[in-house]
Structure formats: C-alpha cells, structure tokens
Write an enzyme that holds these catalytic residues in place. Structure first.
Site, PDB file in Angstrom:
ATOM      1  N   LYS A  81       0.843  -1.200   0.000  1.00  0.00           N
ATOM      2  CA  LYS A  81       0.000   0.000   0.000  1.00  0.00           C
ATOM      3  C   LYS A  81       0.877   1.248   0.000  1.00  0.00           C
ATOM      4  O   LYS A  81       1.927   1.292   0.648  1.00  0.00           O
ATOM      5  CB  LYS A  81      -0.911  -0.035   1.230  1.00  0.00           C
ATOM      6  CG  LYS A  81      -1.948   1.067   1.304  1.00  0.00           C
ATOM      7  CD  LYS A  81      -2.886   0.810   2.479  1.00  0.00           C
ATOM      8  CE  LYS A  81      -3.935   1.894   2.616  1.00  0.00           C
ATOM      9  NZ  LYS A  81      -4.886   1.598   3.719  1.00  0.00           N
ATOM     10  N   SER A 154      -9.879   2.675   1.652  1.00  0.00           N
ATOM     11  CA  SER A 154      -8.465   2.827   2.023  1.00  0.00           C
ATOM     12  C   SER A 154      -7.552   1.846   1.301  1.00  0.00           C
ATOM     13  O   SER A 154      -6.861   2.222   0.361  1.00  0.00           O
ATOM     14  CB  SER A 154      -8.272   2.753   3.531  1.00  0.00           C
ATOM     15  OG  SER A 154      -6.949   3.111   3.873  1.00  0.00           O
ATOM     16  N   SER A 178     -10.130  -1.208   7.026  1.00  0.00           N
ATOM     17  CA  SER A 178      -9.583  -1.041   5.677  1.00  0.00           C
ATOM     18  C   SER A 178      -8.697  -2.165   5.175  1.00  0.00           C
ATOM     19  O   SER A 178      -8.207  -2.097   4.050  1.00  0.00           O
ATOM     20  CB  SER A 178      -8.831   0.297   5.583  1.00  0.00           C
ATOM     21  OG  SER A 178      -9.742   1.354   5.747  1.00  0.00           O
TER      22      SER A 178
END
Length: 467
Positions: A81, A154, A178
């Site tokens: 991420k 997210s 998330s």
C-alpha cells in the site's frame, strides 16, 4: 502469463520457485506485463516499480540457484500500500500534497519483506490519507468483479490488484476496517493483526492507536506466510509488541476440531442484510462440520464505541496532519478535510471519557470471550454494495453504523481478525465473514481460516477478465 499462473497461491509459487520450476525473473517480468495490460482499467497501482522489481527478481534467482533460499516469500512478487515508505519510489498516501515525497529509508514492513526475499512490484492506490474518500486528483481503483461495486475503502488498491492477479499478495492497513472491507469486497483473505504486532515505522498514520498493517492474499495459508515475515518487535517503533513472533504457517494444518467458536445472533441481527447473514450461517455450518463447537454468546453493546471511534480517530488524524492542516486546507479533498474538522469539537474531557469507555468496552469484550476461542461475525452489514450505495449509507447515522458496526469495535480493542470469502450476492459480488481472536492469537486465526478453506471454495473463485 496465463491466468492459472497469475492466480496460483503465494505459497505454491514459492515452492515452485524453490524447486526451480519457476524463475523469479521470468515470473516478475510476466506480472509486469500483466500489470501493463490490465491495470489501466483497474487502477490498482499508484506506482509500478519495474526497474527495482526486476533487479530484486534477478538477485533472488541467483541466490536460490546458489542454494541460499530465505523462505516461502523468496522470489515471490508482492506489492504494498502506498502509505509505506520506500527509499526507491515515492510515497503519496493517496494525497496530492505528498506526490513526489521520497523517504530516506524503507518502512520496517517493506524492509522485512525485502529481507525475506520478496520482490516488490510497486505501490498500491488508496484513499486520501487512509480515510474514507479519494482525493479528487487521484484515480479510484475499480473492483475487478464488477465495475459498479465498491472496491472497499483505504486499502482498495491492495484488494483490486491482488484479486485481479496483479501480485501474489499485498500489504494493507486497517484503522476501522480497511483491510477487512476491501478483502471482503474483492473476495480475498486479509489479516488485521493485534495492534502492535506489526511495526508501524515508516507508515503514514490515520489514527496512531488504531492503525494496523497486515497481509491481503487469496488464502489463509498465503496470508500466514506473509504475516510471518513482518511481525515482531522493532527498535524503530517502541509501540511494536515484544511478544515472540508466531510462525503462523507452521501449525496451519491443525484444524478446528474441539475449538469453541462463538456466534452472536442478536448482534448480527442489528443491521445485516440477507447475504451477510447467509454468509455467516454458511461459515458456521462449515466450521461445525469440521468439528468446531458453535456457542451462542451475547456481544456487548457497541453503539457508543462506534461514536467514540469517529471522535478519537479524527483527533489522532488531526494531530498527524497538524503541519499541513488547516494551513493547506485547499490541497485536501473534502471528505478528509471534513473529518479533520471534527477534531476541533473534542475537548480534553471528551477524550478522557472516550479513553475510559474504550477500556471498559475492551473488558466487556474480553469477558464475552470467556468459554470461546474465536468469534464469527460479518465483516459489514451491507453486502457487495455499489460505490453509490456506500455514499448513500454514509449520509445517515444508521447507514454508517451498519457499515462499521462489525469492524471498528476491534480497532478499539486491538484484537486480531481474519477476513474470509464466504459467499456471493445475486449479482456475483463477493461476501466475506471475519473470525475474531484474542490478542496475539493470529496463529489460531490462520489455522481456523485454512480449515474453513479446505471445506469451501469461495477463495478459489476468480473475477472475469475485464473486457
């Protein structure tokens, strides 16, 4: 690259690499080609790190050929991420003001994945600042199962890229759901570890006492392999727990026979649609058929802790953004800005009361676990919602509660959960369930998740290729 190879399990791929059936270099080049062909329609990646990925793959190929295999992740292409620092690529955290920011070092999670020999393909798209909405200058990831479906908030890029076969596993973060929401929305297995199990050093914050980092994969076995590489104490993060790091992969085949798994019918009935209830019922029956004992429990009232989560998270986020908000308010999207503005309404007395109520709720949940090993719950009350449906739900207090009722409480308690694909809507969108464990019980969660996946095939379903 064939779909069969792209959708193979991470552990399987690692084993085939170790057996010299697959070359990390060719595998990485194949996935980079697949990303170039397919991610233009899905927008899972914020940054593709092709040059460094190939270099890492070539190094892994040489090491493995020389008999220096590091473990199950060695040579396996993964992605992270875009809130995790990488010294060799920018980290934007979904924010326009951070585009171009390049850290001097890797986040601890990234460093540990690289130390395990993983190949980092790139940085995955996300909401602005890891909250609920996307900055208007950023592209929204597209759910590969259905372009109209919500990709999850997210960590949506992590969910999309992993579900579409554009990496073998990814890292997400979870402050209020998330990891769990995009795992459920994209048909994945995701682990939200115990708070502090995984170092947060080098990760942009949303809520410091709520944030957790964890793996998102296509199976519990794969998630266990990734989690094993990133857990443990970290001198760069004094909040990282010093408890011995579990080897979640070692005992994953232990099954669930004899485990007591709690269900909370009254809690589920508060706001779940029929698909969410059906997924929980199906998971309950599957786990019972594997030898688990199903025990009905009463779950504590979570309505106040949900309201407290919003206030606490807003204050913690405002603290993190203090250097740029409100001084650069015009550079923020409206959803994150409105959330940060909430912090101004909280007094020191309010925060004290929230802290006390949080401790009290944690104690009530601990008591609810007396006599059970794990708790089976929905991930969210709304199954397979559209983007428009989530926005509509967010406009009412009840809609927000139905979305967050089963996720936020476990950020407030800090407990670990595993999300498992367990059903589908009539439109074919995935529906997930979660198992919740006591603090530090990640190995048991992985074991139970793996057992469930030996008896079901929801995790083996693939989205149809984009036309």
């Amino acid at each position: 690259m064939s779909d069969d190879l792209a959708f193979a399990g991470l552990v399987e791929i690692g084993g085939r690499i170790a057996a010299r059936e697959l070359s990390p270099t060719e595998l990485t080049r194949g996935l980079l080609e697949r990303i170039a062909e397919r991610d233009g329609a899905l927008h899972g990646y914020e940054t593709v790190m092709a040059k460094s990925a190939v270099a890492e793959a070539e190094a892994a190929t040489r090491e493995i050929a020389a008999g220096r295999r590091r473990g199950p992740l060695h040579g396996v292409p993964l992605a992270v991420k875009d809130l995790l620092w990488t010294h060799d690529a920018p980290t934007a955290a979904g924010m326009a003001i951070h585009r171009g920011f390049r850290a001097a070092e890797d986040a601890t999670v990234v460093a540990r994945l690289r130390a395990a020999g993983a190949v980092i393909l790139g940085k995955l798209a996300m909401t602005e600042g890891a909250y609920a909405g996307y900055h208007p200058d950023m592209t929204v990831p597209v759910n590969p199962w259905d372009a109209e479906a919500w990709p999850g908030t997210s960590s949506s890029g992590s969910g999309v890229a992993t579900a579409a076969g554009l990496c073998y596993g990814s890292i997400g973060s979870d402050t209020g759901g998330s990891i769990r929401f995009p795992s459920a929305a994209n048909g994945l297995t995701g682990i939200k570890p115990t708070w502090g199990r995984v170092s947060r050093h080098g990760a942009f914050e949303l809520g410091a006492t709520l944030d957790t980092l964890g793996p998102m994969c296509r199976s519990a076995e794969d998630a266990a392999a990734m989690l094993g590489a990133i857990v443990g104490a970290d001198p760069k993060d004094p909040t990282a727990l010093r408890a011995p790091a579990p080897d979640c992969l070692a005992g994953i085949g232990g099954g669930v026979r004899g485990l007591r798994i709690g269900v909370a019918p009254a809690f589920v009935a508060l706001g779940c649609d029929a698909d969410a209830v059906a997924a929980v019922d199906g998971a309950r029956d599957a786990l019972s058929g594997l030898g688990a004992e199903i025990v009905e429990i009463a779950f504590p009232d979570a309505s106040q802790v949900l309201r407290d989560w919003f206030t606490l998270c807003a204050v913690e986020a405002a603290s993190f953004h203090a250097d740029s908000y409100p001084s650069r308010r015009s550079d923020y999207g409206s959803i994150l800005a409105t959330f940060l503005d909430m912090a101004g309404g909280a007094s020191a007395v309010d925060l004290h009361r929230i802290g006390v109520r949080r401790l009290e709720f944690r104690g009530r949940v601990e008591a609810a676990f007396d006599g059970i090993d794990l708790l089976l719950l929905p991930v969210q009350g709304l199954s397979g919602p559209t983007m428009a449906g989530v926005l509509e739900a967010a406009e009412s207090e009840r809609g927000i509660e139905n979305l967050l009722r089963y996720s936020c409480p476990f950020n407030m308690t800090g407990q670990p959960t595993i999300t498992l694909p367990a059903g589908a809507t009539a439109a074919g969108r995935p529906v997930g369930v979660q198992l919740v464990g006591r603090p530090l019980d990640e190995a048991l969660l992985c074991r139970a998740g793996h057992a469930f996946q030996t008896a079901t095939d929801w995790h083996r379903r693939r989205p149809a290729p984009a036309s």
